[in-house]
Design a protein around this motif. Structure first.
Motif: not given
Ligand code: FES
Ligand code: FES
Lengths: 710, 161
Positions: A269, B25, B29, B38
Motif C-alpha cells: 500500500d 480507500s 481499493e 481522490y
C-alpha cells in the motif's frame, strides 16, 4: 470495447507494409496518411515530424477504427476528431471508434498541447477517412454491370448508393486486405459542406461519465499490483548526500529500489511505501534558494543562457527616437505569479513489466515523449515500451513528459510486479512545475492625436506565445528572455499568452485612459485584423459596453487577443463593494477559431477557460521560501469555486470558410486584462500584478506615476 | 481490527479493518467502487463525495467507525432499474462535464441538494456545492443541469427519490 492486441512492434516504428493491420483488425480496408512536416519548418537534426499522420480501418461490419496519437484530457478532442472521421466517411458517429494515445498502435505525435489537435490531427484523420470513402466508391464501381454508372455513385450513411442499388461498406470490403497510402494533399470536405461536423454533438460516452463507470488511470488495477513511492526532495535544489540506514527495510513487506540517483520503494500500500523511504533516513545538502520577495530582481539578473527554444523577438522602425518624440510617454512593469495547474486527477501511472517489455498506463499529454523517457531511463529500446493514456482527469499543460511513467516503470521492473504510482495532492503541487513567474517591461508613446507611435515590450521569463502586438504601431520592439527559475517551470494552458496578453492589453487600457479615449475605440483605432475587430465589436455589443453604467464601485473592462490562429475578446464587469471586496458579475467572451467542428464542446471549453482564467487573474499564486512551496494544498491554494462564478456569456463565430483552429487555450487570454480594466473603471486603482486580488479585495499597491505628458 | 458490515448501494458488504480506516480507500481499493475519486484528501475538493444516509460527505474525511448504521450511496448505486437518475440524465444531456473527473461527486451533491431544496436558488446551489471543485471550470453548465434536474424532478410524479 475490446482491447486490441499488441502488435509485434509499435506501428509508428514499423514500415507501413510490415504493420499487421489486418491481423489485429480483421479483413477490410486500411488507409494510411503519412507523417507530414512542412518543408519550410524542417530543421537540421529533426528526428521526427511534428505530426505523425493517421490511419484508419474499415471492417467487414462496416465499423470504422481510426488512430491518432493525440490524448483526450477533457478538452473534447475525442468527440471532435471522431466527428471529422464520421463526416468524411459519411457514417453515423457511433460507427467510429477512435483509438487515441497508445504508442503501440497510434501514429507518432509530438503531444497534446498548443491547440494542435484541430489543425494537425483533424486534417490527417480527415484525409484517411476521405480516402477510404473514395476507395469504397471505387470498390462499388467494380461491381458487375456498373462500368457506365461510376459517376452516379455516392457514399452516404455507411453505404455506397448507385442507381437503384446500394452496398454497405461492410459488404464492399468483405474478405479484402487492402492497404492504401494517402497523398498528403488528399482533398477534404469543405466546412461549408459539412453535414455531421459543425453541429452540437454530445460526448457519446456521457453515460459512462455520469454513472461513474469511466475508468481513469487512477481507477485502474492490475493483478498483483503493488504501490510505489519516490523519494522526494524536501526542497528545490536539495541534493541527496546519503542514507543513514540504507538497509532499513520497513515492515509490511516494502522494498527499496535504487537506480543511480533514483530512490523509490514498493509496498502493498502507498503508505508503507512512503514509510519505507522515511526509514532510510535520507541526508540532504541544501543550497540557498531565491525567495519570493526578491524574485523580480533575481529573474532580471539571471537570464537563462543557451536554451533559446522559447525566445523570439522582432523590431520595426526606431523605438527610442519615437519614444523621445512622443507627446505622451508611458512606462509600466507587469508581473505574473507562478501558478499551478491543479488537475483534479493528480498524476498517476501504472506500470507492468513482462520480463522484456513494459506497458505504462499514465495520464500524460505527451505519450510518445514519455515512451522516449522511459526507454532512455530504463536503458531499453523504445519499441519495448508501450504507453497507454486512459481517460485523464484534466491536464492544462501540467501533465507533460514522462517522469511519473519512468518512475513507475523502474519500480515495476525492479519489483517484477505491476506497480501503481499515484501522487497525493501535496506531491502534485511539489513535484510538478508551474506557469512561469514573469516580469514585463512596457514602454509606449502616443502622438498628439493619441495614436500609438512607439511600443517596447520586454518580457522576462513569461515565454514567447502572444509576444507580438496585433495593433498597428510604426515603431516597435518586442522580445523575451527566459530566466533561471527558482521553481520548476513549464507549460500551462495557453502558455505565455495569458501573461503577455495581460501586460499588453493592460497597457493598451492605460494608454486609452491616458489619451482620454474609450478603451474599445482606442483599440479599434489601431487594429487592422478584421476578425479581431469583429470579436471585439461583438463582445462590446453583447455586454452593453456603449451604454454601460458609469458608477463608482461598478466597472467594465475590455480586452482582446489573437493567438494560434484564433481570436478572443472578453468584457468583464465587476463590483467592488464596501471594504473593497471584489465581485465579478459577468464575463462576456466572443471567440473565433474558424470553422467550428463541435459547437457544443467549444462553447463548453470557452466557458470553462473564462472561469479557469479568473483563478490565475484574481487569486492563484504559488508561494515559496527557501526552495519550499508554502501552499501545496487546496486549503491554501485557492482555485475558482461555485461561489466565484459570474454570469458567463459566450458567443462563437463560426467561419465555415476558414479551417478549424484549436480552441482550448486562447479563450483564457483576455480575461485577466479585462478584469484589471474593470477594476480600474470601478475604483481608479490600476493593478499590474497577477493575481490582482489575492485576498478577494482590491488593494492598491503604492502607485508610481507612470504616464507623463511632455 | 474488526469486521464491519455496511449497507452500500442497497447491499450489505463487509470488511475487516481498523475503525480509523478511511471510507474512500475501502470503497476504491477493497470494493472497486471507483466512482468516488481522490482529489485532495483534505475535504477541499469534493471529488470523493458520497451519500451517508441522505447527507453528502467527503469520503476522504470519513472513517469506517463513523458510518454506523447509515447507508452509503455511491454513484454506482444511483441509477435505478428504470435507467439513469434524473440528475444523471440532466448532466449527460447538457454535457455538464469536460474531463468528467468531478462529475460523479457533483451528481451526488446535487441529489442531496434537491432533496432538501427541490427548487434551489442560485445561492442555495452555491452554498451546497461550494465544496466541489471542477477544475475544468464547467460550473455554468453544472448549474444549468441542476436547474434542469430540479424542473424534471418537480414535473414528473413518482420520479423523486
Ligand atoms: S478527496 Fe475528499 S474532498 Fe478532496
Ligand atoms: S469536468 Fe474536469 S474537473 Fe470537472
Amino acid at each position: 470495447m475490446t482491447e486490441l492486441r499488441r502488435p509485434r512492434r509499435p506501428w509508428d516504428l514499423t514500415p507501413v507494409p510490415e504493420r499487421e493491420y489486418f491481423d489485429l483488425l480483421g479483413p477490410g480496408l486500411v488507409t494510411v496518411v503519412p507523417p507530414r512536416r512542412p518543408v519550410a519548418e524542417r530543421r537540421e537534426g529533426d528526428w521526427q515530424p511534428p505530426t505523425g499522420g493517421a490511419w484508419l480501418h474499415v471492417g467487414e461490419e462496416g465499423d470504422v477504427v481510426a488512430f491518432t496519437g493525440k490524448a483526450e484530457v477533457g478538452q473534447g478532442t475525442r468527440t471532435a476528431l471522431s466527428l471529422v472521421v464520421a463526416e468524411e466517411l459519411r457514417v453515423p458517429l457511433p460507427r467510429v471508434r477512435l483509438v487515441m494515445a497508445d504508442t503501440d498502435l497510434c501514429p507518432w505525435d509530438i503531444g497534446t498541447f498548443g491547440s494542435r489537435s484541430m489543425p494537425d490531427a483533424a486534417p490527417a484523420l480527415g484525409r484517411a477517412a476521405a480516402a477510404a470513402r473514395e476507395q469504397l466508391v471505387a470498390l462499388a464501381a467494380e461491381q458487375p454491370g456498373l462500368s457506365n454508372a461510376r459517376n452516379s455513385l455516392v457514399a452516404k450513411e455507411g453505404e455506397v448508393r448507385g442507381p437503384g442499388r446500394s452496398w454497405s461498406y461492410g459488404t464492399l470490403v468483405r474478405g479484402l486486405r487492402k492497404l492504401v497510402e494517402v497523398p498528403a494533399d488528399f482533398p477534404l470536405t469543405l466546412p461549408t459542406q459539412w453535414i455531421r461536423a459543425g453541429r452540437p454533438t454530445l460526448d457519446p460516452d456521457a453515460v459512462e461519465v455520469v454513472t461513474g463507470r469511466r475508468m481513469y488511470t487512477s481507477d485502474l488495477r492490475r493483478d498483483g499490483m503493488l504501490h510505489g513511492a519516490v523519494l522526494e526532495r524536501p526542497r528545490y535544489g536539495a541534493r541527496l548526500e546519503g542514507l543513514a540506514d540504507p538497509d532499513a527495510l520497513a515492515d509490511r513487506g516494502a522494498r527499496i529500489v535504487r537506480e543511480g540517483e533514483f530512490v523509490g520503494a514498493v509496498a502493498p500500500d502507498p503508505r508503507s511505501a512512503r514509510a519505507a523511504l522515511e526509514a532510510l533516513g535520507p541526508r540532504w545538502r541544501f543550497s540557498p534558494q531565491p525567495n519570493e520577495r526578491t524574485i523580480e530582481e533575481y529573474l532580471r539578473q539571471h537570464p537563462e543562457t543557451g536554451d533559446d527554444w522559447d525566445r523570439r523577438g522582432r523590431s520595426e522602425g526606431d523605438v527610442e527616437t519615437a519614444l523621445r518624440r512622443a507627446t505622451l510617454r508611458f512606462e509600466a512593469v507587469y508581473h505574473a505569479a507562478y501558478i499551478a495547474h491543479v488537475p483534479l486527477e493528480t498524476r498517476c501511472a501504472i506500470a507492468e513489466w513482462d520480463g522484456e517489455r513494459v506497458t505504462v498506463w499514465v495520464g500524460t499529454q505527451t505519450p510518445f515523449r514519455a515512451r522516449e523517457a522511459v526507454a532512455k531511463n530504463l536503458g531499453i529500446p523504445p519499441e519495448m515500451v508501450r504507453i497507454i493514456v486512459p481517460p485523464t482527469g484534466s491536464g492544462f499543460g501540467g501533465k507533460h513528459g514522462g517522469d511519473v511513467a519512468t518512475a513507475a516503470a523502474r519500480l515495476a521492473r525492479a519489483a517484477g510486479q505491476p506497480v501503481r504510482l499515484g501522487f497525493t495532492r501535496e506531491e502534485e503541487f511539489r513535484e510538478g512545475y508551474f506557469r512561469p513567474y514573469a516580469v514585463i517591461d512596457v514602454r509606449a508613446g502616443l502622438d498628439a492625436r493619441g495614436r500609438l507611435t512607439a511600443w517596447s515590450f520586454h518580457n522576462i521569463n513569461a515565454g514567447a506565445a502572444a509576444l507580438g502586438t496585433p495593433y498597428r504601431i510604426p515603431n516597435q520592439r518586442v522580445d523575451n528572455v527566459l530566466s533561471q527559475s527558482p521553481l520548476p517551470q513549464g507549460s500551462y494552458r495557453a502558455l505565455a499568452a495569458t501573461t503577455n496578453n495581460f501586460a499588453r492589453e493592460s497597457a493598451m487600457d492605460e494608454l486609452a485612459y491616458a489619451a482620454k479615449q474609450d478603451p474599445l475605440d482606442f483599440r479599434l483605432a489601431h487594429l487592422e485584423d478584421d476578425r479581431l475587430r469583429a470579436v471585439l465589436g461583438r463582445a462590446a455589443e453583447l455586454s452593453g459596453w456603449a451604454g454601460r453604467r458609469r458608477e463608482r464601485s461598478h466597472g467594465f473592462g475590455i480586452a482582446a487577443g489573437l493567438e494560434k490562429q484564433s481570436r478572443i475578446a472578453t468584457v468583464a464587469e465587476v463590483t467592488v463593494g464596501p471594504s473593497r471586496r471584489l465581485r465579478v458579475d459577468r464575463l462576456v467572451s466572443v471567440f473565433d477559431a474558424g470553422a467550428v467542428v463541435n459547437p457544443d464542446n467549444l462553447q463548453s471549453q470557452v466557458e470553462g477557460a473564462a472561469v479557469m482564467a479568473m483563478g490565475g487573474a484574481l487569486f492563484e499564486a504559488v508561494h515559496f521560501r527557501d526552495g519550499v512551496v508554502l501552499n501545496p494544498r487546496l486549503s491554501k491554494y485557492r482555485v475558482p469555486r461555485f461561489a466565484d462564478l459570474p454570469e458567463v456569456v459566450v458567443e462563437l463565430v463560426d467561419w465555415r470558410e476558414i479551417p478549424p483552429a484549436g480552441g482550448g487555450e486562447t479563450p483564457m487570454i483576455a480575461v485577466a486584462p479585462a478584469l484589471a480594466g474593470a477594476i480600474f473603471d470601478a475604483t481608479g486603482t490600476r493593478l499590474r500584478t497577477l493575481p490582482l486580488a489575492p485576498g478577494g479585495r482590491v488593494v492598491a499597491r503604492p502607485a508610481r506615476p507612470r504616464a507623463r505628458r511632455r | 481490527m474488526r469486521e464491519y458490515r455496511l449497507r452500500v448501494n442497497g447491499t450489505i458488504r463487509s470488511i475487516r479493518t481498523g475503525s480509523d480506516r478511511i471510507v474512500l480507500s475501502v470503497l476504491r481499493e477493497e470494493w472497486r467502487l471507483t466512482g468516488a475519486k481522490y482529489g485532495c484528501g483534505e475535504g477541499q475538493c469534493g471529488a470523493c463525495t458520497i451519500l451517508l444516509g441522505s447527507e453528502p460527505v467527503p469520503a476522504c474525511q470519513l472513517t469506517i467507525g463513523e458510518v454506523g448504521k447509515r447507508e452509503l450511496t455511491t454513484i454506482e448505486g444511483l441509477a435505478g432499474k428504470d435507467g439513469l437518475h434524473p440528475v444523471q440524465r440532466a448532466f449527460a444531456e447538457l454535457g455538464a462535464f469536460q474531463c468528467g473527473f468531478c462529475t460523479p461527486a457533483m451528481i451526488l451533491g446535487t441529489v442531496a441538494l434537491l432533496r432538501v431544496h427541490p427548487h434551489p436558488t442560485r445561492a442555495q446551489i452555491e452554498g451546497a456545492l461550494d465544496g466541489h471543485l471542477c477544475r475544468c471550470c464547467g460550473y455554468s453548465r453544472i448549474v444549468r443541469s441542476i436547474e434542469r434536474a430540479a424542473e424534471q424532478l418537480g414535473a414528473g410524479p413518482g420520479e423523486g427519490r
